[in-house]
Write an enzyme that holds these catalytic residues in place. Structure first.
Site, PDB file in Angstrom:
ATOM      1  N   ASP A   1      50.415  64.221  36.669  1.00 36.59           N
ATOM      2  CA  ASP A   1      51.728  63.648  36.400  1.00 36.59           C
ATOM      3  C   ASP A   1      51.922  63.655  34.884  1.00 36.59           C
ATOM      4  O   ASP A   1      50.957  63.773  34.118  1.00 36.59           O
ATOM      5  CB  ASP A   1      51.751  62.219  36.966  1.00 36.59           C
ATOM      6  CG  ASP A   1      53.028  61.479  36.647  1.00 36.59           C
ATOM      7  OD1 ASP A   1      54.100  62.114  36.639  1.00 36.59           O
ATOM      8  OD2 ASP A   1      52.954  60.258  36.408  1.00 36.59           O
TER       9      ASP A   1
ATOM     10  N   ASP B   1      50.439  57.878  38.194  1.00 33.06           N
ATOM     11  CA  ASP B   1      50.400  56.423  37.999  1.00 33.06           C
ATOM     12  C   ASP B   1      51.186  55.668  39.055  1.00 33.06           C
ATOM     13  O   ASP B   1      51.221  54.442  39.038  1.00 33.06           O
ATOM     14  CB  ASP B   1      50.895  56.041  36.596  1.00 33.06           C
ATOM     15  CG  ASP B   1      52.351  56.430  36.359  1.00 33.06           C
ATOM     16  OD1 ASP B   1      52.849  57.351  37.047  1.00 33.06           O
ATOM     17  OD2 ASP B   1      52.985  55.825  35.481  1.00 33.06           O
TER      18      ASP B   1
END
Length: 205
Positions: A12, A176
């Protein structure tokens, strides 16, 4: 520690590679006249027209015009972009070094829910390091605004798997957002839910 079967890493962007400052961004938008922006800006997902921008469903110009309408002010593109980009802080040199190191042993991809304004800023300000630029860190880059879909939709993960031909069981996805990790895990991808400001490099120690 990472399992030996893993050959591919999908990272990410926001909150894993680049540090974020949501509160600073909210304050900057408030200064421009957007008093209720907090409800639309999340650390893990955006709402309303921010979400449409992230999915490439509205252009940068349409995004800025919406900001102007909501603020009731004739704001310049630069002022709007500066406020929006204040969400992004930077990528530490240690993380960039780690990505370069990991490329020796893994095939590395980026999968990000982002928008053109943020990505342009990141390519110009966050990724340049020594003689390296953004394309030097990843085999391939997948961006929500280009793909017209966003995490945690299963379709975006399926698109990555289909285009790259990688095996889910040989792939680790680091994000996350717990929701994004659950969506990837449902397709058989190994996941790691990174915490804010965590030194995830220990996974590879």
């Amino acid at each position: 520690m990472i399992q030996k079967k893993i050959k591919n890493l999908i990272f990410d962007f926001g909150g894993v590679l680049i540090d974020l400052d949501r509160q600073r961004c909210i304050e900057r938008f408030r200064q421009l006249g957007l008093t209720d922006v907090e409800d639309m800006l999340g650390l893990y997902a955006q709402q309303d027209f921010f979400r449409k921008h992230e999915k490439g469903l509205i252009t940068d110009a349409e995004f800025r015009d919406t900001i102007r309408t909501l603020s009731g002010r004739q704001l310049t593109d630069a002022r709007i972009d500066d406020a929006w980009n204040s969400f992004l802080v930077g990528i530490s040199p240690s993380k960039l070094d780690m990505l370069l190191h990991l490329r020796k042993d893994y095939v590395i991809y980026l999968l990000s829910n982002t928008n053109h304004i943020h990505w342009q800023w990141a390519c110009e300000n966050a990724f340049p390091y020594k003689s390296f630029r953004v394309e030097d860190y990843f085999e391939q880059i997948f961006l929500s605004y280009e793909m017209k879909m966003a995490k945690p939709s299963p379709e975006i993960f399926q698109a990555v798997l289909s285009e790259t031909g990688i095996e889910p069981s040989e792939t680790l996805f680091i994000d996350d957002s717990a929701d994004n990790c659950r969506a990837a895990a449902a397709l058989g991808i190994d996941t790691y839910n990174a915490k804010p400001h965590e030194d995830w490099s220990r996974l590879f120690g």
